[in-house]
Motif scaffolding. Structure first.
Motif, PDB file in Angstrom:
ATOM      1  N   THR B 103       0.847  -1.193   0.000  1.00 52.59           N
ATOM      2  CA  THR B 103       0.000   0.000   0.000  1.00 52.59           C
ATOM      3  C   THR B 103       0.883   1.244   0.000  1.00 52.59           C
ATOM      4  O   THR B 103       2.087   1.164   0.268  1.00 52.59           O
ATOM      5  CB  THR B 103      -0.898   0.055   1.247  1.00 52.59           C
ATOM      6  OG1 THR B 103      -0.058   0.276   2.386  1.00 52.59           O
ATOM      7  CG2 THR B 103      -1.683  -1.218   1.427  1.00 52.59           C
ATOM      8  N   GLU B 141      -4.493   1.912  -0.194  1.00 53.99           N
ATOM      9  CA  GLU B 141      -4.692   1.091  -1.403  1.00 53.99           C
ATOM     10  C   GLU B 141      -3.327   0.644  -1.909  1.00 53.99           C
ATOM     11  O   GLU B 141      -2.337   1.328  -1.707  1.00 53.99           O
ATOM     12  CB  GLU B 141      -5.349   1.932  -2.511  1.00 53.99           C
ATOM     13  CG  GLU B 141      -6.689   2.533  -2.147  1.00 53.99           C
ATOM     14  CD  GLU B 141      -7.794   1.506  -2.130  1.00 53.99           C
ATOM     15  OE1 GLU B 141      -7.708   0.561  -2.955  1.00 53.99           O
ATOM     16  OE2 GLU B 141      -8.706   1.622  -1.298  1.00 53.99           O
ATOM     17  N   THR B 145      -2.603   0.500  -7.958  1.00 53.93           N
ATOM     18  CA  THR B 145      -3.833   1.177  -8.364  1.00 53.93           C
ATOM     19  C   THR B 145      -3.616   2.677  -8.560  1.00 53.93           C
ATOM     20  O   THR B 145      -4.521   3.377  -8.970  1.00 53.93           O
ATOM     21  CB  THR B 145      -4.943   0.978  -7.312  1.00 53.93           C
ATOM     22  OG1 THR B 145      -4.519   1.599  -6.092  1.00 53.93           O
ATOM     23  CG2 THR B 145      -5.216  -0.479  -7.055  1.00 53.93           C
TER      24      THR B 145
END
Lengths: 256, 249
Positions: B103, B141, B145
């Protein structure tokens, strides 16, 4: 070499190891189960071959084999990832002025979660096969630390060579598969002739298996001579590893 | 005392150093043919004092990046010496060590440790880093992404918050969109006002003119000119024009 990086090596080591854990286990749907599956399958196969194909009355044979398999499989995996670690982390080695020793050491240590799971499996099966917990188990942490130190030292050397001669990783893989037969995994240490037995214990992996079996199966403290050899070879290897690595680490920039 | 001092530095590489298989090693061992040298830097000297900044320019392959790598001790010079007094943060390649499966927050921690922050410093500055990147909503996230602009913003935020004595920047400005870019420039100017030193490599002469007091023009590994930034840029631009004329255009 000038040291321009004045961060915290332990903090960095912890972060790199944690990063490896996360990457490895996040991409496996069964997660840690994979760490258990491999030794159980190997144990089953070896037990089948050496109790059914070649008859052997020893009821303890599965755990006897596992005492050899766990240190052996940690050694082989940690050593081969350690060997390729410098070449595999070009981005770090060429772009960040970090103490480069940390790279192979972190790569060896990142196999330790896997190892821990296998050790727990081993201890669980030892108890399940009717061997109780005994006071000698207190030796276990020291033994594993010595094995880890040994692999770190060896990886410092082979990762350096691998930068200059890329074939090194294949040599390491070959040695690993030969070691499966040379280390007393599926046979007992007793069959080695008395003449060589003393010297044979200088192989830290063999000494490790010997000590593990003494503790877990015979409830005995490891033989002081064996333990001393294991400690001497492990620490010696680590020192030699550091010396070799420091001697050549300034050449890495040009060769990777 | 100069904060960075580079004296008579030369660096050469061997041609064909890329061949690293056992066979070539053995052939080399027995034939002992002299290997051809290629000089990336020849006899380069400069010094920077506190509060100064040096802009390095030159065509591709002139040795700019090699010079920065020598200043950060990533590679050692064959001749000459380098001394650095202070903590260096190098923005050589933003996001070294970033991994797509981690992340944003996890990558920030790894990167902070790589750039030399201690556990305490990393803890203290964590919120500041996230704040600066303006990526609070997506910080948990996975990095894969993120858009490439977002990744760069995160990387720049970590690097600028390391708070070094010397900042080394290799062609990494102009990160993200315009407002973020302006924010970065502002932060860099503040950094200069605090009396810290800077080494900047860029092909954008406007950027160099904005950020630096001194200029150094490298031509094929040699110092072609060193002095106040405006003079060096002028000489560099004139040279570019002359070459274009000489090429018949």
């Amino acid at each position: 070499m000038l040291s321009m990086w004045n961060g915290d090596p332990l903090f960095l080591l912890q972060n790199l190891v944690l990063k490896d854990f996360r990457i490895r286990y996040r991409n496996m749907s069964l997660g840690v189960l994979w760490s258990l599956l491999n030794p159980i399958v190997m144990m089953g196969v070896l037990t089948f071959v050496f109790t059914k194909v070649f008859p052997n009355p020893d009821r303890q044979f599965p755990v006897f084999v596992l005492c050899g398999l766990v240190p052996y499989s940690f050694f082989t995996v940690a050593w081969s990832t350690g060997t390729t670690s410098i070449v595999d982390s070009t981005g770090l080695v060429k772009r960040v002025p970090l103490p480069r020793e940390i790279v192979p050491i972190a790569s060896v240590l990142s196999n330790c979660l896997h190892l821990l799971i296998q050790i727990l499996l081993l201890l669980f099966l030892i108890v399940a096969f009717g061997n109780g917990v005994n006071i000698q188990w207190a030796w276990l942490p020291l033994l594993w630390v010595l094995e880890i130190i040994f692999v770190c030292g060896l990886s410092l050397i082979t990762s350096t060579i691998n930068v200059h001669i890329r074939d090194t990783r294949y040599v390491v893989e070959s040695i690993n598969s030969v070691l499966f037969w040379l280390v007393p995994i599926f046979y007992s240490f007793d069959i080695i002739s008395k003449r060589y037995a003393e010297y044979y214990q200088f192989n830290p992996l063999a000494a490790m298996v010997l000590c593990l079996r003494a503790i877990l199966l015979h409830h005995q403290a490891p033989h002081p001579g064996t333990l001393l050899k294991l400690a001497a070879v492990s620490c010696g290897m680590f020192v030699v590893g550091l010396v070799v690595f420091r001697r050549w680490k300034h050449t890495f920039y040009e060769y990777i | 005392m100069s904060i960075v001092s580079v004296q008579n530095v030369s660096k050469f590489f061997y041609r064909h150093a890329g061949q690293m298989l056992l066979r070539q090693r053995l052939v080399h061992l027995f034939r002992r043919s002299p290997r051809e040298r290629f000089y990336a830097l020849r006899d380069v000297s400069f010094a920077i004092e506190h509060g100064e900044s040096l802009g390095i320019m030159g065509h591709n392959g002139a040795g700019k990046s090699t010079l920065l790598n020598i200043a950060t001790s990533l590679c050692t010079p064959n001749e000459g010496s380098v001394t650095v007094n202070g903590r260096v943060a190098a923005l050589l390649e933003l996001g070294s060590g970033f991994h797509p499966d981690l992340t944003g927050a996890e990558n920030v921690r790894v990167n902070a440790a790589l750039l030399g922050l201690t556990r305490r410093q990393a803890g203290e500055r964590f919120d500041e880093i996230i704040e600066f990147s303006e990526l609070k909503d997506v910080i948990d996230e996975p990095l894969r992404t993120y858009s490439s602009g977002m990744t760069m913003r995160l990387a720049f935020s970590v690097a600028i918050n390391v708070d070094p004595d010397i900042l080394i920047i290799d062609e990494v400005l102009g990160v993200g969109d315009q407002s973020f870019s302006a924010k970065c420039s502002e932060r860099i100017l503040k950094f200069r006002e605090a009396g810290k030193a800077m080494l900047v490599v860029s092909h954008s002469l406007a950027t160099l003119k904005n950020l630096c007091d001194w200029g150094l023009w490298l031509d094929h590994g040699r110092v072609a000119r060193v002095g106040p930034i405006r003079e060096v840029i002028e000489a560099y631009e004139d040279h570019g024009l002359e070459q274009a004329v000489a090429n018949g255009r």
